[in-house]
Design an enzyme around this catalytic site. Sequence first.
Site, PDB file in Angstrom:
ATOM      1  CB  CYS A   2      52.489  73.945 -75.697  1.00 40.75           C
ATOM      2  SG  CYS A   2      53.226  75.403 -74.947  1.00 40.75           S
ATOM      3  NE  ARG A  27      51.453  68.265 -74.030  1.00 41.92           N
ATOM      4  CZ  ARG A  27      52.357  67.393 -73.642  1.00 41.92           C
ATOM      5  NH1 ARG A  27      51.988  66.242 -73.143  1.00 41.92           N
ATOM      6  NH2 ARG A  27      53.650  67.653 -73.752  1.00 41.92           N
ATOM      7  CD1 TRP A  74      50.948  76.252 -68.258  1.00 41.41           C
ATOM      8  CD2 TRP A  74      53.146  76.267 -68.602  1.00 41.41           C
ATOM      9  NE1 TRP A  74      51.567  76.435 -67.047  1.00 41.41           N
ATOM     10  CE2 TRP A  74      52.911  76.451 -67.225  1.00 41.41           C
ATOM     11  CE3 TRP A  74      54.460  76.245 -69.053  1.00 41.41           C
ATOM     12  CZ2 TRP A  74      53.938  76.601 -66.301  1.00 41.41           C
ATOM     13  CZ3 TRP A  74      55.492  76.403 -68.143  1.00 41.41           C
ATOM     14  CH2 TRP A  74      55.215  76.576 -66.774  1.00 41.41           C
ATOM     15  CG  ASN A  98      55.459  71.143 -76.062  1.00 42.72           C
ATOM     16  OD1 ASN A  98      55.585  71.917 -75.116  1.00 42.72           O
ATOM     17  ND2 ASN A  98      55.208  69.862 -75.902  1.00 42.72           N
ATOM     18  N   GLY A  99      58.001  73.531 -75.907  1.00 42.65           N
ATOM     19  CA  GLY A  99      59.347  73.454 -75.320  1.00 42.65           C
ATOM     20  C   GLY A  99      59.997  74.823 -75.313  1.00 42.65           C
ATOM     21  CD  GLU A 501      49.616  64.760 -53.130  1.00 45.42           C
ATOM     22  OE1 GLU A 501      50.655  65.400 -53.354  1.00 45.42           O
ATOM     23  OE2 GLU A 501      48.738  64.580 -53.984  1.00 45.42           O
ATOM     24  CE  LYS A 505      46.574  66.210 -55.702  1.00 48.19           C
ATOM     25  NZ  LYS A 505      47.934  66.541 -55.854  1.00 48.19           N
ATOM     26  CD  GLU A 508      48.018  70.508 -57.662  1.00 49.86           C
ATOM     27  OE1 GLU A 508      48.559  70.783 -58.730  1.00 49.86           O
ATOM     28  OE2 GLU A 508      48.068  69.368 -57.154  1.00 49.86           O
ATOM     29  CG  HIS A 524      61.126  72.337 -33.399  1.00 47.25           C
ATOM     30  ND1 HIS A 524      62.065  72.514 -32.413  1.00 47.25           N
ATOM     31  CD2 HIS A 524      60.669  71.069 -33.272  1.00 47.25           C
ATOM     32  CE1 HIS A 524      62.190  71.383 -31.726  1.00 47.25           C
ATOM     33  NE2 HIS A 524      61.351  70.490 -32.229  1.00 47.25           N
ATOM     34  CE  LYS A 623      47.848  64.708 -64.961  1.00 50.34           C
ATOM     35  NZ  LYS A 623      47.565  64.649 -63.525  1.00 50.34           N
TER      36      LYS A 623
HETATM   37  O1  M6R Z   1      54.147  63.688 -64.381  1.00 51.17           O
HETATM   38  P1  M6R Z   1      54.903  63.790 -63.078  1.00 51.17           P
HETATM   39  O2  M6R Z   1      54.442  62.821 -62.069  1.00 51.17           O
HETATM   40  O3  M6R Z   1      56.392  63.724 -63.298  1.00 51.17           O
HETATM   41  O4  M6R Z   1      54.577  65.254 -62.554  1.00 51.17           O
HETATM   42  C1  M6R Z   1      55.195  65.757 -61.406  1.00 51.17           C
HETATM   43  C2  M6R Z   1      54.482  66.998 -60.895  1.00 51.17           C
HETATM   44  O5  M6R Z   1      54.513  68.015 -61.854  1.00 51.17           O
HETATM   45  C3  M6R Z   1      53.021  66.721 -60.527  1.00 51.17           C
HETATM   46  O6  M6R Z   1      52.913  65.692 -59.593  1.00 51.17           O
HETATM   47  C4  M6R Z   1      52.376  67.985 -59.941  1.00 51.17           C
HETATM   48  O7  M6R Z   1      52.948  68.280 -58.714  1.00 51.17           O
HETATM   49  C5  M6R Z   1      50.864  67.813 -59.834  1.00 51.17           C
HETATM   50  N1  M6R Z   1      50.199  68.978 -60.340  1.00 51.17           N
HETATM   51  C6  M6R Z   1      50.379  67.631 -58.438  1.00 51.17           C
HETATM   52  O8  M6R Z   1      49.017  67.457 -58.346  1.00 51.17           O
END
Ligand code: M6R
Length: 628
Positions: A2, A27, A74, A98-99, A501, A505, A508, A524, A623
């Site tokens: 958050c 956040r 969040w 937060n947490g 990756e 992308k 998400e 496989h 994020k």
């Molecule tokens: O801040 P970080 O690099 O530790 O974050 C890791 C993941 O949460 C982050 O890369 C996440 O997978 C992204 N949303 C991907 O785009």
Amino acid sequence: MCGIVGYIGSGDPKKVILEGLKTLEYRGYDSAGVAILDGNKFKRIRAEGKLSILKEKLESEIFSGHIGIGHTRWATHGKPSERNAHPHSVKGVSIVHNGIIENYADLKESLKDLGTEFLSDTDSELVAHLISAEIDSGKDLFTSVLAILPRLSGAFSILAVSTDQPDEMVAFKNGPPLILGPAKDEIIVASDVQAIIKYTKDVIYLDDFEIAHIVGSKYKIFDKEGKIIAKKIVHIDWSPEQVEKQGYRHFMLKEIFEQPRAVAAAIAPHVDLNHHTVQLSRLGLGGTGVEDLESLNLIKDYQNTVEKLKNVNRIFIVACGTSYYAAMVGKYVIERMAGVPVEVDIASEFRYRNVVIPKDSLFVTISQSGETADTLAALRLVKEMGVPCLSICNVKRSTIDREAHGHLYMNAGAEIGVASTKAFVCTLSLLNILALNIGKIKETISSSEEQKWVREMLSVPSQMEIVLAFDKFFAEASHTLKKFRGFLYMGRGVNYPIALEGALKLKELAYMHAEGYASGEMKHGPLALIDESMCIVMLAPSDELYEKTVSNLEEAKARGGEIISIGTGENTKLRQISEHYLPLPSAAWFVNPILEVIPLQLLAYHMADALGHDVDQPRNLAKSVTVE
Ligand code: M6R
């Protein structure tokens, strides 16, 4: 997960808090709220949904006071709703949190037994009840916060205000970041410097178990026993403009286009432009941690670092999400260039298995935010074992950066879009530099190879500029590509993690089914998925595995899949097999991943945009993942 902002001063708390929350929306963005002093009461206004909804609600509100707290959420405990939104208020006390309070259920039950009524489903409301009870027993706000902390377990940060002391704020950190920005006649408290830099670039990072007591424009910082401690003021070296869109429709697009510059900034400190040699600069591995960083004796540190790297026989790289895929690329590059075995792990798995770390190992964490809970936990675990820990971070002085022994900085600048882009390519570049440097120290590469490969790295930014031209292609193609049922991304060797990756992308951002696979694994199982409704994205650069990749592509084509292939330069074969062929500039094998990922980012970006999704703030995500 958050975002917290607090303000006290002579200005307008509503304005500062709302602007601050806007920069922290990455956040969390499922609900938001403020509690701002008005007369002799903190007036609380909250809203479910994006910050813009709260902003509308606050439009006509005028607050007479000059202190307030705000929060963008969040959800962890309790669904996104106005009643679960922060601040939580009990009598005159308001808090933002937060947490996670791990023992909240027991504490809540015991308060309920005493007749306390809870108005939300959160773990956070409990904190307001506990502080309020202490105030009822005659304590002031600061001593009340101090009194309740030993009862709470978990990783959390709290900011509290009370009508009894209407010119005071108390901030506590154990886990998620909390930063103080003491500006002229005002103090801002926030989860990230982004909410502060407009007012001051001189900030104080609270460390775990530290409490800030702010009265008017003065502050004192205490340890958990209530003893005053002196803290260093840290100067932030980036500007408020970095957190603005600067004409781009979305932060993500701006960040994709910033990548050439970001990669140049990532590698610049470590290469000698005149001699085309590599030397990890300001690594800090020879020191004892960030406290030395400013005064680090660089020559001594470099010698110690070289000594440590010379003896390294195994490398562990641990990370989450996109950073984990960067780690996977790092494994291929380091093993091939430096001949050192590398193990990569997802942090949430690593921390709970019985890891065996042999002597002379190096432990590396990768994290854009430097706050990811699982990655941080893995770092702490390994540090306890006495293993040298190197962090690759974007956010300087984040918790992971501060706790690691050694530091490599992505230098990507603020990354606001939830989907990581520029931090990823900067990490790949740093891993190349790290591999080159270890190879050089261990003499697995010759000096002519070193020079050749440094030149390759130096030409990456201009090659990236060329690849960015695919933006136009995906802006158009996304409207037809969005009809596909699913996407299968494939690659071999160092390109395989890029397939993973690319699929991440698309998931998400476009919320579409996408899978990343090693091309050799296609027979496989995943081959069964392929028909006319499946789009295949094949990474087929001209490397030593190219022929095998083309065979896989033929097999996919024979099953009716629509093919997008990404290869090197003009390639008649790939053009003939594929519905869409995207040629990349010719580059070294370890540069290909940096170039290949750009079209995949653009594909995901334009698909999400074509589908009408919120590109910068995809649903259910945040994020910075500061909870498990
Ligand atoms: O801040 P970080 O690099 O530790 O974050 C890791 C993941 O949460 C982050 O890369 C996440 O997978 C992204 N949303 C991907 O785009």
